[in-house]
Design a protein around this motif. Sequence first.
Motif, PDB file in Angstrom:
ATOM      1  N   UNK A   9       0.837  -1.209   0.000  1.00 34.96           N
ATOM      2  CA  UNK A   9       0.000   0.000   0.000  1.00 34.96           C
ATOM      3  C   UNK A   9       0.871   1.258   0.000  1.00 34.96           C
ATOM      4  N   UNK A  10       1.989   1.238   0.706  1.00 32.49           N
ATOM      5  CA  UNK A  10       2.890   2.399   0.739  1.00 32.49           C
ATOM      6  C   UNK A  10       3.495   2.650  -0.639  1.00 32.49           C
ATOM      7  N   UNK A  11       3.917   1.589  -1.306  1.00 36.09           N
ATOM      8  CA  UNK A  11       4.480   1.747  -2.657  1.00 36.09           C
ATOM      9  C   UNK A  11       3.421   2.268  -3.616  1.00 36.09           C
ATOM     10  N   UNK A  12       2.210   1.708  -3.527  1.00 37.28           N
ATOM     11  CA  UNK A  12       1.131   2.160  -4.407  1.00 37.28           C
ATOM     12  C   UNK A  12       0.783   3.622  -4.146  1.00 37.28           C
ATOM     13  N   UNK A  14       2.855   5.907  -2.967  1.00 37.01           N
ATOM     14  CA  UNK A  14       3.987   6.679  -3.498  1.00 37.01           C
ATOM     15  C   UNK A  14       3.875   6.811  -5.019  1.00 37.01           C
ATOM     16  N   UNK A  15       3.578   5.699  -5.694  1.00 44.18           N
ATOM     17  CA  UNK A  15       3.432   5.734  -7.148  1.00 44.18           C
ATOM     18  C   UNK A  15       2.264   6.620  -7.564  1.00 44.18           C
ATOM     19  N   UNK A  16       1.182   6.532  -6.833  1.00 43.56           N
ATOM     20  CA  UNK A  16       0.023   7.370  -7.146  1.00 43.56           C
ATOM     21  C   UNK A  16       0.348   8.854  -6.972  1.00 43.56           C
ATOM     22  N   UNK A  19       2.299  11.069  -9.733  1.00 46.18           N
ATOM     23  CA  UNK A  19       1.652  11.710 -10.885  1.00 46.18           C
ATOM     24  C   UNK A  19       1.688  13.230 -10.776  1.00 46.18           C
ATOM     25  N   UNK A  20       1.812  13.744  -9.542  1.00 46.98           N
ATOM     26  CA  UNK A  20       1.866  15.190  -9.336  1.00 46.98           C
ATOM     27  C   UNK A  20       3.145  15.800  -9.891  1.00 46.98           C
ATOM     28  N   UNK A  21       4.134  14.968 -10.195  1.00 45.86           N
ATOM     29  CA  UNK A  21       5.345  15.483 -10.842  1.00 45.86           C
ATOM     30  C   UNK A  21       5.041  16.011 -12.237  1.00 45.86           C
ATOM     31  N   UNK A  88      -3.182  13.594 -13.873  1.00 46.56           N
ATOM     32  CA  UNK A  88      -2.864  14.183 -12.575  1.00 46.56           C
ATOM     33  C   UNK A  88      -4.084  14.167 -11.656  1.00 46.56           C
ATOM     34  N   UNK A  89      -5.102  14.951 -11.973  1.00 45.99           N
ATOM     35  CA  UNK A  89      -6.244  15.072 -11.087  1.00 45.99           C
ATOM     36  C   UNK A  89      -7.456  15.587 -11.863  1.00 45.99           C
TER      37      UNK A  89
END
Length: 178
Positions: A9-12, A14-16, A19-21, A88-89
């Motif tokens: 869940x932490x990796x997911x 972080x990956x999610x 996208x803000x980059x 992104x959002x």
Amino acid sequence: MPEASRGERAIEGFLSASRWLLAPFYVLLVFALGGLLVKALQEAWHFLSHIVAASEAEVILGVLSLIDLTFTGSLIVIVIFSGYENFVSKIDSSAHRNWPAWMSQIDFSGLKLKLISSIVAISAIQLLKAFMNVKGASDRDLMWYVVIHVVFVVSGLLMALTDRVSGEAHGKGGSTGH
């Protein structure tokens, strides 16, 4: 299906969040749109200040240049809003009373088709400008304009065809691969 581990869940998460980059890229495209506006204003000033003495062909070339800049600006807007919404959002369009309906309805497939359509239109205008100024271009240059335009047209047709075939496969119970 087994419960996801805390690490998974932490990796997911972080990956999610990564996208803000992409958000700064869309902000930079807004600045690029501003730069394009400056060029459009320069082109309009040059065009309008010489319109009385210009030939019919020069007027048409000036108008085509403005159309070309407009299509390029539209392409940037499509990429900004569609890309931001898709990657992104989601944007709350209810908070913006003049929000164009298409901006929240275009998916990635539609984005690709709008992009290639815009590129084909821009290429067509460049080709038309070259033909309007045929005396200033070599046969080789004209041939390359045509070849490049045909490549864009064929690419667009192939993209549309693959999206259509893919859509039909998904609609008939085909696997989405996800």
